[in-house]
Scaffold this motif. Sequence first.
Motif, mmCIF file in Angstrom:
data_model
loop_
_atom_site.group_PDB
_atom_site.id
_atom_site.type_symbol
_atom_site.label_atom_id
_atom_site.label_comp_id
_atom_site.label_asym_id
_atom_site.label_seq_id
_atom_site.Cartn_x
_atom_site.Cartn_y
_atom_site.Cartn_z
ATOM 1 N N ALA A 20 0.847 -1.187 0.000
ATOM 2 C CA ALA A 20 0.000 0.000 0.000
ATOM 3 C C ALA A 20 0.881 1.234 0.000
ATOM 4 C CB ALA A 20 -0.905 0.002 1.225
ATOM 5 N N ALA A 21 0.514 2.209 -0.829
ATOM 6 C CA ALA A 21 1.298 3.440 -0.945
ATOM 7 C C ALA A 21 0.382 4.649 -0.874
ATOM 8 C CB ALA A 21 2.075 3.448 -2.258
ATOM 9 N N ALA A 22 0.986 5.763 -0.480
ATOM 10 C CA ALA A 22 0.275 7.037 -0.387
ATOM 11 C C ALA A 22 0.641 7.920 -1.568
ATOM 12 C CB ALA A 22 0.636 7.747 0.913
ATOM 13 N N PHE A 23 -0.363 8.485 -2.204
ATOM 14 C CA PHE A 23 -0.165 9.482 -3.244
ATOM 15 C C PHE A 23 -0.473 10.826 -2.599
ATOM 16 C CE2 PHE A 23 -1.466 12.010 -6.973
ATOM 17 C CZ PHE A 23 -0.343 11.837 -7.766
ATOM 18 N N ILE A 24 0.589 11.603 -2.376
ATOM 19 C CA ILE A 24 0.483 12.908 -1.724
ATOM 20 C C ILE A 24 1.102 13.944 -2.660
ATOM 21 C CG2 ILE A 24 1.182 14.295 0.283
ATOM 22 C CD1 ILE A 24 1.489 11.602 1.829
ATOM 23 N N THR A 25 0.411 15.048 -2.819
ATOM 24 C CA THR A 25 0.934 16.123 -3.655
ATOM 25 C C THR A 25 0.998 17.412 -2.850
ATOM 26 O OG1 THR A 25 -1.291 16.597 -4.465
ATOM 27 C CG2 THR A 25 0.067 15.127 -5.816
ATOM 28 N N ASP A 26 1.689 18.392 -3.414
ATOM 29 C CA ASP A 26 1.645 19.738 -2.844
ATOM 30 C C ASP A 26 0.618 20.538 -3.648
ATOM 31 O OD1 ASP A 26 2.906 20.576 -5.192
ATOM 32 O OD2 ASP A 26 4.786 21.098 -4.220
ATOM 33 N N PRO A 27 0.325 21.773 -3.244
ATOM 34 C CA PRO A 27 -0.700 22.543 -3.963
ATOM 35 C C PRO A 27 -0.397 22.758 -5.459
ATOM 36 C CG PRO A 27 -0.309 23.520 -1.826
ATOM 37 C CD PRO A 27 0.744 22.450 -2.012
ATOM 38 N N ALA A 28 0.866 22.682 -5.861
ATOM 39 C CA ALA A 28 1.234 22.847 -7.275
ATOM 40 C C ALA A 28 1.056 21.550 -8.066
ATOM 41 C CB ALA A 28 2.679 23.332 -7.385
ATOM 42 N N GLY A 29 0.761 20.443 -7.374
ATOM 43 C CA GLY A 29 0.602 19.158 -8.046
ATOM 44 C C GLY A 29 1.863 18.328 -8.104
ATOM 45 N N ASP A 30 2.932 18.774 -7.422
ATOM 46 C CA ASP A 30 4.151 17.980 -7.362
ATOM 47 C C ASP A 30 3.915 16.777 -6.454
ATOM 48 O OD1 ASP A 30 5.370 19.813 -9.026
ATOM 49 O OD2 ASP A 30 6.363 20.876 -7.396
ATOM 50 N N VAL A 31 4.608 15.687 -6.748
ATOM 51 C CA VAL A 31 4.363 14.389 -6.107
ATOM 52 C C VAL A 31 5.416 14.113 -5.035
ATOM 53 C CG1 VAL A 31 4.167 11.905 -6.547
ATOM 54 C CG2 VAL A 31 3.357 13.548 -8.268
ATOM 55 N N LEU A 32 4.956 13.689 -3.867
ATOM 56 C CA LEU A 32 5.852 13.358 -2.760
ATOM 57 C C LEU A 32 6.446 11.969 -2.965
ATOM 58 C CD1 LEU A 32 6.810 14.269 0.145
ATOM 59 C CD2 LEU A 32 5.044 12.714 0.973
ATOM 60 N N LEU A 33 7.772 11.900 -2.930
ATOM 61 C CA LEU A 33 8.489 10.626 -2.984
ATOM 62 C C LEU A 33 9.473 10.563 -1.828
ATOM 63 C CD1 LEU A 33 9.410 10.330 -6.793
ATOM 64 C CD2 LEU A 33 7.434 9.351 -5.604
ATOM 65 N N VAL A 34 9.851 9.346 -1.467
ATOM 66 C CA VAL A 34 10.859 9.136 -0.438
ATOM 67 C C VAL A 34 12.011 8.327 -1.033
ATOM 68 C CG1 VAL A 34 9.240 9.272 1.500
ATOM 69 C CG2 VAL A 34 9.697 7.058 0.446
ATOM 70 N N LYS A 35 13.199 8.529 -0.483
ATOM 71 C CA LYS A 35 14.389 7.805 -0.945
ATOM 72 C C LYS A 35 14.818 6.847 0.156
ATOM 73 C CE LYS A 35 18.032 6.628 -3.274
ATOM 74 N NZ LYS A 35 18.459 5.538 -2.418
ATOM 75 N N PRO A 36 14.522 5.545 -0.014
ATOM 76 C CA PRO A 36 14.944 4.555 0.983
ATOM 77 C C PRO A 36 16.466 4.409 1.009
ATOM 78 C CG PRO A 36 13.232 3.658 -0.454
ATOM 79 C CD PRO A 36 13.708 4.945 -1.066
ATOM 80 N N THR A 37 16.983 4.074 2.160
ATOM 81 C CA THR A 37 18.426 3.849 2.305
ATOM 82 C C THR A 37 18.856 2.543 1.642
ATOM 83 O OG1 THR A 37 18.045 2.762 4.430
ATOM 84 C CG2 THR A 37 18.574 5.120 4.500
ATOM 85 N N TYR A 38 17.916 1.631 1.439
ATOM 86 C CA TYR A 38 18.223 0.289 0.952
ATOM 87 C C TYR A 38 17.901 0.092 -0.532
ATOM 88 C CZ TYR A 38 13.277 0.086 2.106
ATOM 89 O OH TYR A 38 11.942 0.370 2.201
ATOM 90 N N ARG A 39 17.593 1.192 -1.263
ATOM 91 C CA ARG A 39 17.297 1.092 -2.696
ATOM 92 C C ARG A 39 18.038 2.188 -3.447
ATOM 93 N NH1 ARG A 39 11.014 -0.292 -2.409
ATOM 94 N NH2 ARG A 39 11.279 -2.508 -2.008
ATOM 95 N N ASP A 40 18.251 1.945 -4.738
ATOM 96 C CA ASP A 40 18.917 2.940 -5.576
ATOM 97 C C ASP A 40 17.941 3.962 -6.142
ATOM 98 O OD1 ASP A 40 21.376 1.702 -5.223
ATOM 99 O OD2 ASP A 40 21.124 0.428 -6.988
#
Length: 160
Positions: A20-40
């Motif tokens: 399950a994942a969250a789709f979160i944006t800012d008011p401009a429509g930019d998409v929130l992503l995270v950078k895991p320590t264990y993935r490239d």
Amino acid sequence: MTWTEPATWYANLASFYAAAAAFITDPAGDVLLVKPTYRDHWTFPGGYVDEGEYPHEACDREIREELGVAVVVGGLLVVDWSPPAGQRPRAIISFTFDCGSTASLDGFILPGQELEDIAFFPPREAEQRLPGNVATRVRAAIHARDRRTPVYLVGGRPPA
């Protein structure tokens, strides 16, 4: 006609993983992503669904664990069925939920052992930072949010 015992019947059904994942944006429509320590690569915030847990509950739990904030887990935007790949021996069903919009990252807390960064990206840049089979979920989620109807994908693509 011979009936199969329920235990045997269920043991022979296909099994799969769920995420399950969250789709979160800012008011401009930019998409929130995270950078895991264990993935490239970058990912949507979220994770695997635990036994006995509903996908929307997993999304809520993962956001609290990963980002230290509570979000309202809204409607389902994308369901993506992906076949086994690489070292993953089973198919995975990925549920992407609409978790709204936020104007800033104030209050977000990254667990250093799991995540090294968090940022908003314009949709095209978000797609470039995600693996190819996941990148298509950005446009699918935007489309689903706009139309208020979920999108079904198969391995990151609309079914044939």
